[in-house]
Design a protein around this motif. Structure first.
Motif, PDB file in Angstrom:
ATOM      1  N   PRO A 123      29.497  43.086  40.937  1.00  0.00           N
ATOM      2  CA  PRO A 123      29.308  41.815  40.208  1.00  0.00           C
ATOM      3  C   PRO A 123      28.033  41.121  40.624  1.00  0.00           C
ATOM      4  N   ALA A 124      27.629  40.195  39.751  1.00  0.00           N
ATOM      5  CA  ALA A 124      26.336  39.525  39.990  1.00  0.00           C
ATOM      6  C   ALA A 124      26.313  38.824  41.330  1.00  0.00           C
ATOM      7  N   HIS A 125      27.481  38.360  41.764  1.00  0.00           N
ATOM      8  CA  HIS A 125      27.547  37.659  43.048  1.00  0.00           C
ATOM      9  C   HIS A 125      28.651  38.304  43.883  1.00  0.00           C
ATOM     10  N   PRO A 126      28.345  39.440  44.498  1.00  0.00           N
ATOM     11  CA  PRO A 126      29.388  40.113  45.272  1.00  0.00           C
ATOM     12  C   PRO A 126      29.825  39.262  46.459  1.00  0.00           C
ATOM     13  N   LEU A 127      31.083  39.523  46.857  1.00  0.00           N
ATOM     14  CA  LEU A 127      31.608  38.795  48.007  1.00  0.00           C
ATOM     15  C   LEU A 127      30.905  39.253  49.258  1.00  0.00           C
ATOM     16  N   LEU A 161      52.110  30.454  50.644  1.00  0.00           N
ATOM     17  CA  LEU A 161      50.670  30.657  50.794  1.00  0.00           C
ATOM     18  C   LEU A 161      50.101  31.402  49.588  1.00  0.00           C
ATOM     19  N   ALA A 162      48.958  30.905  49.123  1.00  0.00           N
ATOM     20  CA  ALA A 162      48.222  31.560  48.042  1.00  0.00           C
ATOM     21  C   ALA A 162      46.794  31.799  48.536  1.00  0.00           C
ATOM     22  N   PRO A 163      46.512  32.982  49.138  1.00  0.00           N
ATOM     23  CA  PRO A 163      45.176  33.226  49.700  1.00  0.00           C
ATOM     24  C   PRO A 163      44.103  33.257  48.617  1.00  0.00           C
ATOM     25  N   ASP A 164      42.964  32.685  48.946  1.00  0.00           N
ATOM     26  CA  ASP A 164      41.791  32.749  48.070  1.00  0.00           C
ATOM     27  C   ASP A 164      40.827  33.843  48.520  1.00  0.00           C
ATOM     28  N   ASP A 165      40.598  33.919  49.838  1.00  0.00           N
ATOM     29  CA  ASP A 165      39.646  34.895  50.374  1.00  0.00           C
ATOM     30  C   ASP A 165      40.162  35.470  51.694  1.00  0.00           C
ATOM     31  N   PHE A 166      39.845  36.717  51.910  1.00  0.00           N
ATOM     32  CA  PHE A 166      40.244  37.411  53.137  1.00  0.00           C
ATOM     33  C   PHE A 166      39.073  38.257  53.612  1.00  0.00           C
ATOM     34  N   PRO A 213      27.771  45.890  56.986  1.00  0.00           N
ATOM     35  CA  PRO A 213      28.507  46.127  55.736  1.00  0.00           C
ATOM     36  C   PRO A 213      29.587  47.201  55.848  1.00  0.00           C
ATOM     37  N   ASP A 214      29.348  48.237  56.663  1.00  0.00           N
ATOM     38  CA  ASP A 214      30.335  49.312  56.766  1.00  0.00           C
ATOM     39  C   ASP A 214      31.518  48.927  57.646  1.00  0.00           C
ATOM     40  N   LYS A 215      31.404  47.828  58.398  1.00  0.00           N
ATOM     41  CA  LYS A 215      32.476  47.384  59.266  1.00  0.00           C
ATOM     42  C   LYS A 215      33.212  46.161  58.728  1.00  0.00           C
ATOM     43  N   THR A 216      32.775  45.646  57.579  1.00  0.00           N
ATOM     44  CA  THR A 216      33.323  44.407  57.042  1.00  0.00           C
ATOM     45  C   THR A 216      33.858  44.637  55.639  1.00  0.00           C
ATOM     46  N   THR A 217      35.053  44.124  55.389  1.00  0.00           N
ATOM     47  CA  THR A 217      35.667  44.214  54.066  1.00  0.00           C
ATOM     48  C   THR A 217      36.105  42.815  53.651  1.00  0.00           C
ATOM     49  N   ALA A 218      35.936  42.509  52.381  1.00  0.00           N
ATOM     50  CA  ALA A 218      36.310  41.195  51.851  1.00  0.00           C
ATOM     51  C   ALA A 218      37.190  41.370  50.622  1.00  0.00           C
ATOM     52  N   ALA A 219      38.101  40.432  50.424  1.00  0.00           N
ATOM     53  CA  ALA A 219      38.952  40.422  49.231  1.00  0.00           C
ATOM     54  C   ALA A 219      38.994  39.009  48.677  1.00  0.00           C
ATOM     55  N   HIS A 220      38.797  38.880  47.358  1.00  0.00           N
ATOM     56  CA  HIS A 220      38.830  37.579  46.680  1.00  0.00           C
ATOM     57  C   HIS A 220      39.961  37.586  45.659  1.00  0.00           C
ATOM     58  N   PHE A 221      40.810  36.558  45.723  1.00  0.00           N
ATOM     59  CA  PHE A 221      41.953  36.440  44.825  1.00  0.00           C
ATOM     60  C   PHE A 221      41.573  35.507  43.677  1.00  0.00           C
ATOM     61  N   ALA A 241      43.254  38.857  39.072  1.00  0.00           N
ATOM     62  CA  ALA A 241      42.632  40.052  39.648  1.00  0.00           C
ATOM     63  C   ALA A 241      42.287  39.783  41.105  1.00  0.00           C
ATOM     64  N   VAL A 242      42.277  40.860  41.883  1.00  0.00           N
ATOM     65  CA  VAL A 242      41.829  40.812  43.274  1.00  0.00           C
ATOM     66  C   VAL A 242      40.595  41.709  43.379  1.00  0.00           C
ATOM     67  N   THR A 243      39.476  41.106  43.781  1.00  0.00           N
ATOM     68  CA  THR A 243      38.221  41.847  43.901  1.00  0.00           C
ATOM     69  C   THR A 243      37.972  42.175  45.372  1.00  0.00           C
ATOM     70  N   ILE A 244      37.795  43.460  45.650  1.00  0.00           N
ATOM     71  CA  ILE A 244      37.586  43.939  47.019  1.00  0.00           C
ATOM     72  C   ILE A 244      36.155  44.440  47.154  1.00  0.00           C
ATOM     73  N   THR A 245      35.471  44.005  48.202  1.00  0.00           N
ATOM     74  CA  THR A 245      34.072  44.369  48.427  1.00  0.00           C
ATOM     75  C   THR A 245      33.931  45.039  49.783  1.00  0.00           C
ATOM     76  N   LYS A 246      33.288  46.209  49.795  1.00  0.00           N
ATOM     77  CA  LYS A 246      33.001  46.931  51.028  1.00  0.00           C
ATOM     78  C   LYS A 246      31.740  47.761  50.810  1.00  0.00           C
ATOM     79  N   ASN A 247      30.892  47.798  51.841  1.00  0.00           N
ATOM     80  CA  ASN A 247      29.624  48.526  51.745  1.00  0.00           C
ATOM     81  C   ASN A 247      28.812  48.059  50.535  1.00  0.00           C
ATOM     82  N   ASN A 248      28.865  46.755  50.258  1.00  0.00           N
ATOM     83  CA  ASN A 248      28.121  46.153  49.154  1.00  0.00           C
ATOM     84  C   ASN A 248      28.559  46.690  47.798  1.00  0.00           C
TER      85      ASN A 248
END
Length: 352
Positions: free
Chosen positions: A79-83, A205-210, A219-227, A233-240
């Motif tokens: 996406p244009a603005h990745p997590l 609880l309703a998580p927004d970001d993890f 980047p290879d050690k970090t993972t993000a999830a946006h609710f 939808a849940v968007t998961i970002t890893k390794n850009n």
């Protein structure tokens, strides 16, 4: 003198007589003859050299045709603005672990009820939540919990962990830090840091970001999830790289799910949640095992034992929630497929 001359005369006479005998008798002396020797003849001839045989023609080896490889599918554009995970630099709580039998520093008193003006706002409701809202167990505005991490049934110490829960104005932030100790710190260097942020709603609880970071902030050690509740939808970002999965009912991240069980306790016999570990969203069946009294560093505690069986390639997990301390987690056990049984056992707790 006369005798010497006489001797010479006798020798000369004998020689003369010998010569006359030879001449008169005809005695002959012959040299040995070689007439009986082998008379075979050795014959040598010059022959032409043999013509070398012609070499067989080389056999042509057919090369195996190269397999036709299908073109690699183009990866979906991010996406244009990745997590992007924020820089994680959360110090672990400095409270010293408690020895068994020692009182906990400022623990929640059994049955403590927070004042109405100090309770977080739970009037918000996430899209798609059930119309019937369950009764919630209110947690304090701030709780710090320390654990020791042990491996196996013998309880071999391999590290420490901590949870920090902060709630304000209907929002929550939950931080977990785990790090190895001793030889295990060499096998698993660095810290495992997890952060969950979101809202406290009428359904819990309703998580927004993890975010989850293993070791260095790369980047290879970090993972993000946006609710994204608006688009379910849940968007998961890893390794850009980012991808999305459909939002499912009672969606949680792997950190918030334990405190979701706490705020929803006591729960019925079973609760279905959907949890992401930073890979996808998978079902999480929490089943009530029953009440148990367990020994802890805070003394004997009455707990609610919940169990989640191994499913969807995820490890089995058990949680013990302290009934008299607002159902905060005091013991967590994971039957890890790679490392075996790993437990977190409470050593201290502070409440503000």
């Amino acid at each position: 003198m006369q005798q010497h001359a006489k001797r010479i005369f006798i020798i000369a006479l004998l020689i003369s007589l010998l010569i006359h005998v030879v001449l008169l008798t005809g005695v002959r002396f012959t040299l040995p003859s070689h007439d009986d020797a082998d008379s075979s003849v050795i014959e040598a001839r010059l022959m032409p050299l043999p013509v070398p045989a012609a070499k067989p023609a080389p056999v042509a080896i057919k090369k195996k045709p190269e397999p036709v490889r299908p073109p690699k599918p183009k990866s979906r554009p991010a996406p244009a603005h990745p997590l992007v995970a924020p820089p994680i630099d959360v110090p672990a709580p400095q409270a010293q672990p408690l020895e068994p039998g020692m009182p906990a520093p400022s623990p929640l008193e059994p049955g403590t009820v927070m004042p109405a003006d100090a309770q977080p706002d739970v009037t918000q409701t996430e899209p798609g939540s059930a119309t019937t809202n369950p009764a919630l167990n209110t947690l304090p505005d701030k709780v710090e919990i320390q654990y020791k991490v042990v491996k196996g049934i013998d309880g071999f110490g391999i590290g420490k962990a901590s949870y920090l829960w902060v709630a304000k104005d209907g929002q929550y932030t939950l931080t977990s830090i785990t790090e190895g100790s001793g030889i295990f710190s060499l096998l698993q260097p660095g810290k495992l840091v997890q952060i969950s942020q979101g809202k406290i709603t009428q359904s819990g609880l309703a998580p927004d970001d993890f975010w989850i970071q293993r070791g260095r902030a790369t980047p290879d050690k970090t993972t993000a999830a946006h609710f994204d509740y608006a688009h379910q939808a849940v968007t998961i970002t890893k390794n850009n790289r980012a991808f999305s999965v459909p939002m499912l009912d009672n969606a949680q991240d792997v950190l918030s799910v334990i405190f979701q069980l706490a705020v929803r306790s006591p729960i019925p016999d079973e609760m279905l949640l959907h949890v992401t570990t930073g890979k996808s969203l998978k079902p999480y069946h929490a089943m009530v095992v029953g009440e148990e009294i367990i020994p802890t560093a805070l003394g004997q505690l009455k707990t609610m034992h919940l169990s989640r069986p191994a499913e969807e390639d995820e490890d089995a997990m058990d949680v013990w929630l302290a009934v008299d301390y607002n159902y905060v987690p005091v013991k967590i056990r994971v039957n890890h497929s790679k490392y075996g049984v790993i437990e977190q056992l409470i050593t201290g707790m502070q409440v503000n």
